[in-house]
Scaffold this motif. Sequence first.
Motif, PDB file in Angstrom:
ATOM      1  N   VAL A  92       0.879  -1.172   0.000  1.00 45.38           N
ATOM      2  CA  VAL A  92       0.000   0.000   0.000  1.00 45.38           C
ATOM      3  C   VAL A  92       0.915   1.220   0.000  1.00 45.38           C
ATOM      4  CG1 VAL A  92      -1.836   1.241   1.185  1.00 45.38           C
ATOM      5  CG2 VAL A  92      -1.770  -1.267   1.277  1.00 45.38           C
ATOM      6  N   GLN A  93       0.823   2.017  -1.040  1.00 43.90           N
ATOM      7  CA  GLN A  93       1.834   3.028  -1.324  1.00 43.90           C
ATOM      8  C   GLN A  93       1.288   4.443  -1.206  1.00 43.90           C
ATOM      9  OE1 GLN A  93       3.629   2.144  -5.077  1.00 43.90           O
ATOM     10  NE2 GLN A  93       4.641   4.125  -5.291  1.00 43.90           N
ATOM     11  N   SER A  94       2.045   5.294  -0.522  1.00 43.43           N
ATOM     12  CA  SER A  94       1.771   6.731  -0.519  1.00 43.43           C
ATOM     13  C   SER A  94       3.106   7.450  -0.645  1.00 43.43           C
ATOM     14  CB  SER A  94       1.046   7.153   0.765  1.00 43.43           C
ATOM     15  OG  SER A  94       1.929   7.129   1.875  1.00 43.43           O
ATOM     16  N   GLN A  95       3.081   8.769  -0.675  1.00 49.12           N
ATOM     17  CA  GLN A  95       4.326   9.509  -0.840  1.00 49.12           C
ATOM     18  C   GLN A  95       5.168   9.487   0.427  1.00 49.12           C
ATOM     19  OE1 GLN A  95       4.016  13.357  -2.809  1.00 49.12           O
ATOM     20  NE2 GLN A  95       2.012  12.829  -3.643  1.00 49.12           N
ATOM     21  N   GLU A  96       4.530   9.443   1.592  1.00 44.12           N
ATOM     22  CA  GLU A  96       5.266   9.502   2.859  1.00 44.12           C
ATOM     23  C   GLU A  96       5.643   8.130   3.399  1.00 44.12           C
ATOM     24  OE1 GLU A  96       2.318  11.084   2.420  1.00 44.12           O
ATOM     25  OE2 GLU A  96       3.200  13.053   1.982  1.00 44.12           O
ATOM     26  N   HIS A  97       4.783   7.130   3.145  1.00 43.20           N
ATOM     27  CA  HIS A  97       5.010   5.792   3.677  1.00 43.20           C
ATOM     28  C   HIS A  97       4.626   4.752   2.632  1.00 43.20           C
ATOM     29  CE1 HIS A  97       3.897   8.363   7.175  1.00 43.20           C
ATOM     30  NE2 HIS A  97       4.935   7.770   7.737  1.00 43.20           N
ATOM     31  N   GLU A 103       0.184 -11.628   5.039  1.00 39.06           N
ATOM     32  CA  GLU A 103      -0.883 -12.482   5.554  1.00 39.06           C
ATOM     33  C   GLU A 103      -0.377 -13.335   6.712  1.00 39.06           C
ATOM     34  OE1 GLU A 103      -4.115 -14.178   2.983  1.00 39.06           O
ATOM     35  OE2 GLU A 103      -3.054 -16.053   3.439  1.00 39.06           O
ATOM     36  N   PHE A 104       0.853 -13.840   6.616  1.00 37.11           N
ATOM     37  CA  PHE A 104       1.383 -14.696   7.680  1.00 37.11           C
ATOM     38  C   PHE A 104       1.535 -13.899   8.972  1.00 37.11           C
ATOM     39  CE2 PHE A 104       4.738 -16.611  10.232  1.00 37.11           C
ATOM     40  CZ  PHE A 104       4.325 -17.930  10.281  1.00 37.11           C
ATOM     41  N   ALA A 105       0.852 -14.353  10.002  1.00 34.01           N
ATOM     42  CA  ALA A 105       0.934 -13.777  11.347  1.00 34.01           C
ATOM     43  C   ALA A 105       0.509 -12.314  11.406  1.00 34.01           C
ATOM     44  CB  ALA A 105       2.348 -13.930  11.915  1.00 34.01           C
ATOM     45  N   GLY A 106      -0.087 -11.795  10.326  1.00 29.42           N
ATOM     46  CA  GLY A 106      -0.497 -10.394  10.319  1.00 29.42           C
ATOM     47  C   GLY A 106       0.664  -9.421  10.422  1.00 29.42           C
ATOM     48  N   ALA A 107       1.840  -9.837   9.960  1.00 28.96           N
ATOM     49  CA  ALA A 107       3.028  -8.984  10.061  1.00 28.96           C
ATOM     50  C   ALA A 107       2.864  -7.727   9.211  1.00 28.96           C
ATOM     51  CB  ALA A 107       4.267  -9.755   9.621  1.00 28.96           C
ATOM     52  N   VAL A 108       3.368  -6.614   9.723  1.00 31.49           N
ATOM     53  CA  VAL A 108       3.252  -5.321   9.041  1.00 31.49           C
ATOM     54  C   VAL A 108       4.608  -4.624   9.055  1.00 31.49           C
ATOM     55  CG1 VAL A 108       2.163  -3.048   9.043  1.00 31.49           C
ATOM     56  CG2 VAL A 108       0.831  -5.065   9.691  1.00 31.49           C
ATOM     57  N   ARG A 109       4.962  -4.055   7.917  1.00 29.10           N
ATOM     58  CA  ARG A 109       6.162  -3.221   7.830  1.00 29.10           C
ATOM     59  C   ARG A 109       5.770  -1.833   7.346  1.00 29.10           C
ATOM     60  NH1 ARG A 109      10.207  -5.806   3.734  1.00 29.10           N
ATOM     61  NH2 ARG A 109      11.508  -4.083   4.444  1.00 29.10           N
ATOM     62  N   THR A 110       6.368  -0.822   7.942  1.00 24.33           N
ATOM     63  CA  THR A 110       6.230   0.544   7.448  1.00 24.33           C
ATOM     64  C   THR A 110       7.568   0.975   6.872  1.00 24.33           C
ATOM     65  OG1 THR A 110       4.567   1.092   9.120  1.00 24.33           O
ATOM     66  CG2 THR A 110       5.685   2.929   8.037  1.00 24.33           C
ATOM     67  N   VAL A 111       7.557   1.361   5.605  1.00 22.27           N
ATOM     68  CA  VAL A 111       8.757   1.884   4.957  1.00 22.27           C
ATOM     69  C   VAL A 111       8.633   3.405   4.956  1.00 22.27           C
ATOM     70  CG1 VAL A 111      10.169   1.902   2.878  1.00 22.27           C
ATOM     71  CG2 VAL A 111       8.911  -0.180   3.516  1.00 22.27           C
ATOM     72  N   TYR A 112       9.531   4.067   5.650  1.00 22.21           N
ATOM     73  CA  TYR A 112       9.461   5.517   5.790  1.00 22.21           C
ATOM     74  C   TYR A 112      10.163   6.175   4.607  1.00 22.21           C
ATOM     75  CZ  TYR A 112       7.824   4.580  10.497  1.00 22.21           C
ATOM     76  OH  TYR A 112       7.093   4.144  11.566  1.00 22.21           O
ATOM     77  N   MET A 113       9.369   6.826   3.761  1.00 19.70           N
ATOM     78  CA  MET A 113       9.910   7.547   2.612  1.00 19.70           C
ATOM     79  C   MET A 113      10.282   8.977   2.991  1.00 19.70           C
ATOM     80  SD  MET A 113       9.729   5.055   0.517  1.00 19.70           S
ATOM     81  CE  MET A 113      10.210   5.823  -1.030  1.00 19.70           C
ATOM     82  N   ALA A 114       9.700   9.467   4.070  1.00 21.79           N
ATOM     83  CA  ALA A 114      10.016  10.784   4.622  1.00 21.79           C
ATOM     84  C   ALA A 114      10.195  10.612   6.130  1.00 21.79           C
ATOM     85  CB  ALA A 114       8.898  11.780   4.317  1.00 21.79           C
ATOM     86  N   GLY A 137      12.432  -5.263  11.951  1.00 22.84           N
ATOM     87  CA  GLY A 137      13.397  -4.208  11.717  1.00 22.84           C
ATOM     88  C   GLY A 137      12.746  -2.857  11.467  1.00 22.84           C
ATOM     89  N   TRP A 138      13.580  -1.886  11.122  1.00 27.44           N
ATOM     90  CA  TRP A 138      13.133  -0.518  10.850  1.00 27.44           C
ATOM     91  C   TRP A 138      13.553  -0.168   9.431  1.00 27.44           C
ATOM     92  CZ3 TRP A 138      10.304   2.927  13.774  1.00 27.44           C
ATOM     93  CH2 TRP A 138      10.253   4.249  13.313  1.00 27.44           C
ATOM     94  N   SER A 139      12.584   0.228   8.600  1.00 26.76           N
ATOM     95  CA  SER A 139      12.828   0.386   7.166  1.00 26.76           C
ATOM     96  C   SER A 139      12.705   1.834   6.719  1.00 26.76           C
ATOM     97  CB  SER A 139      11.836  -0.477   6.369  1.00 26.76           C
ATOM     98  OG  SER A 139      12.007  -1.851   6.657  1.00 26.76           O
ATOM     99  N   ASN A 140      13.735   2.326   6.035  1.00 19.46           N
ATOM    100  CA  ASN A 140      13.712   3.619   5.360  1.00 19.46           C
ATOM    101  C   ASN A 140      13.809   3.377   3.859  1.00 19.46           C
ATOM    102  OD1 ASN A 140      13.714   5.301   7.749  1.00 19.46           O
ATOM    103  ND2 ASN A 140      15.857   4.721   8.032  1.00 19.46           N
ATOM    104  N   GLY A 141      13.035   4.141   3.080  1.00 18.53           N
ATOM    105  CA  GLY A 141      12.989   3.898   1.648  1.00 18.53           C
ATOM    106  C   GLY A 141      13.349   5.111   0.815  1.00 18.53           C
ATOM    107  N   SER A 142      13.729   4.850  -0.426  1.00 18.27           N
ATOM    108  CA  SER A 142      14.025   5.912  -1.389  1.00 18.27           C
ATOM    109  C   SER A 142      13.838   5.331  -2.788  1.00 18.27           C
ATOM    110  CB  SER A 142      15.456   6.433  -1.212  1.00 18.27           C
ATOM    111  OG  SER A 142      16.401   5.393  -1.427  1.00 18.27           O
TER     112      SER A 142
END
Length: 265
Positions: free
Chosen positions: A128-133, A139-150, A162-167
Amino acid sequence: MQMRLTFITLVLTYGLALSVEAQSLDYRPPRGPDGNPDLNGIWQALNTAHWDVEPHGAAPSVSRELGALSAVPGGLGVVDRGAIPYSSEALARRNENRADRLALDPAVKCYLPGVPRGMYMPFPFQIVQSQEHIMILHEFAGAVRTVYMADQMPAPADSWMGWSNGSWEGDTLVIDTTGFNGMTWLDQSGNFHSEALHVVERITRRSPETLWYEVTLEDPNVYTEPWTMSMPLYRRVEPNAQLLEFRCVEFVEDLIYGHLRKQPQ
């Protein structure tokens, strides 16, 4: 005649491969509001990396009762150079993990799968993509990652995912992830890492229905050098494609806590 047919088959196969590669290079992905490629969708790997990221032959199940249904299918592997460059001490631990994988694999107990394992388990995930995140929902275990674009920052604490930063590098999404707790595996075969793991993922949309996924792992506590895996990821194209609940905690409560149950008097 047989040799001629074989030659023709090889030529056609090679030509088809070149055609597919050319289509991938020429593909222009749809764009989001920020002008970057649109990666939204539900995706899933179709390979045997879930069982073993290295090349491997078919193997019997660790559960005799399940027989062929849980046997390990053979696979060509997804490690670019074939084998993970373990240190000698780490290789010995990997072999110990493998020998007792049913008891030691964290995923058996429904712990979060970690990165990159969650990307190639036999379960779909959604981007699920936006400009900020950018959210990656598993589906497995309901795991969620947030990739911080800003608002990027170093990992505030160690965690399973872990902690994810994106570009963006051109049309490729680059995700830099650190801050692991060192408690996840890479597959069912005992391949592992430590809390020093540094993961760099590169995701490129190559066609309407495929992403190309490349991930480089660096961990001086375990590997002698950085190494890379790569694979295609495929869009789930069913009209009603969606992530369903897989609350596996309730499936393993007896496995984890059964020994604490009071015995009837």
